[in-house]
Design a protein around this motif. Structure first.
Motif, PDB file in Angstrom:
ATOM      1  N   TRP A  89       0.819  -1.064  -0.080  1.00 19.83           N
ATOM      2  CA  TRP A  89       0.013   0.012  -0.062  1.00 19.83           C
ATOM      3  C   TRP A  89       0.896   1.281  -0.140  1.00 19.83           C
ATOM      4  CZ3 TRP A  89      -1.601   2.860   4.809  1.00 19.83           C
ATOM      5  CH2 TRP A  89      -2.421   3.926   4.468  1.00 19.83           C
ATOM      6  N   THR A 123      -7.870   7.548  -1.131  1.00 19.41           N
ATOM      7  CA  THR A 123      -7.924   6.938  -2.296  1.00 19.41           C
ATOM      8  C   THR A 123      -9.138   5.768  -2.095  1.00 19.41           C
ATOM      9  OG1 THR A 123      -6.206   5.345  -1.637  1.00 19.41           O
ATOM     10  CG2 THR A 123      -5.708   7.141  -3.094  1.00 19.41           C
ATOM     11  N   GLN A 124      -9.596   5.334  -3.111  1.00 20.23           N
ATOM     12  CA  GLN A 124     -10.425   4.131  -3.027  1.00 20.23           C
ATOM     13  C   GLN A 124      -9.918   2.823  -2.468  1.00 20.23           C
ATOM     14  OE1 GLN A 124     -13.943   4.003  -3.148  1.00 20.23           O
ATOM     15  NE2 GLN A 124     -13.737   2.075  -2.335  1.00 20.23           N
ATOM     16  N   GLU A 125      -8.386   2.759  -2.778  1.00 22.04           N
ATOM     17  CA  GLU A 125      -7.659   1.704  -2.564  1.00 22.04           C
ATOM     18  C   GLU A 125      -7.663   1.555  -0.901  1.00 22.04           C
ATOM     19  OE1 GLU A 125      -3.278  -0.193  -3.196  1.00 22.04           O
ATOM     20  OE2 GLU A 125      -3.405   1.884  -3.106  1.00 22.04           O
ATOM     21  N   TYR A 126      -7.310   2.744  -0.106  1.00 21.87           N
ATOM     22  CA  TYR A 126      -7.621   2.919   1.353  1.00 21.87           C
ATOM     23  C   TYR A 126      -8.822   2.198   1.776  1.00 21.87           C
ATOM     24  CZ  TYR A 126      -7.478   4.683   6.205  1.00 21.87           C
ATOM     25  OH  TYR A 126      -7.224   4.725   7.274  1.00 21.87           O
ATOM     26  N   ASP A 136     -11.147   0.349   0.542  1.00 26.07           N
ATOM     27  CA  ASP A 136     -10.896  -1.244   0.339  1.00 26.07           C
ATOM     28  C   ASP A 136     -10.324  -2.079   1.258  1.00 26.07           C
ATOM     29  OD1 ASP A 136     -12.828  -0.576  -1.888  1.00 26.07           O
ATOM     30  OD2 ASP A 136     -11.268  -0.745  -3.449  1.00 26.07           O
ATOM     31  N   LEU A 137      -9.042  -1.510   1.398  1.00 27.55           N
ATOM     32  CA  LEU A 137      -8.115  -2.074   2.418  1.00 27.55           C
ATOM     33  C   LEU A 137      -8.649  -1.942   3.675  1.00 27.55           C
ATOM     34  CD1 LEU A 137      -5.403  -3.272   2.661  1.00 27.55           C
ATOM     35  CD2 LEU A 137      -4.320  -0.949   3.006  1.00 27.55           C
TER      36      LEU A 137
END
Length: 152
Positions: free
Chosen positions: A71, A77-80, A82-83
């Motif tokens: 990461w 972010t959307q990644e965060y 989702d994580l």
């Protein structure tokens, strides 16, 4: 469930798998009383930015260890988002934490939540502040709502 044992749902894993395990457990109880406890990483701070900054190293470690992800540390972010969902972690203000815990209760139907409040990469003082906020702001408000378990 067949033997009347309690069930502990781990911190990591897809919600769908956790729900399936709880359903199988409750079916195996065959009418006997049961008890489901879920483990979740919970971190509370006065602001969302403080919560994210104070847990950034921990989430990076969990991303690598639990999800095999490198990461980038960006929390906008959307990644965060989702994580955090993959890690079953809730990090934020008292209002944000309350809202997420209520969603989990509705989706998962547990009798107890075990809040992991400290992990590698965190400062001890930050964790203590989070525990104080959890105890003074989050728990009393959740307990005032009849649908939420009273055990933390």
């Amino acid at each position: 469930g067949t033997f009347g044992f309690r069930l502990l749902i781990p911190r990591v894993g897809p919600a769908s798998r956790h729900q399936q395990n709880i359903q199988r457990y409750r079916e195996a109880l065959a009418g006997k009383p049961g008890f489901v406890s879920v483990l979740r990483f919970v971190y509370v701070a006065q602001t969302e930015q403080e919560a994210q900054a104070q847990t950034q190293q921990t989430i990076a470690r969990y991303a690598k260890y639990d999800c095999g992800l490198d990461w980038d540390g960006r929390t906008d972010t959307q990644e965060y988002a989702d994580l955090l969902q993959r890690l079953n972690a809730v990090i934020g203000t008292p209002d944000q934490v309350i809202a997420q815990l209520q969603v989990w209760q509705q989706e998962t139907s547990f009798e107890e939540i075990m809040c992991q409040v400290y992990a590698a990469g965190m400062q001890h003082e930050d964790s203590l502040r989070s525990i104080r906020l959890l105890g003074s702001e989050v728990v009393p408000r959740l307990q005032a709502r009849s649908s939420f378990p009273t055990r933390f």
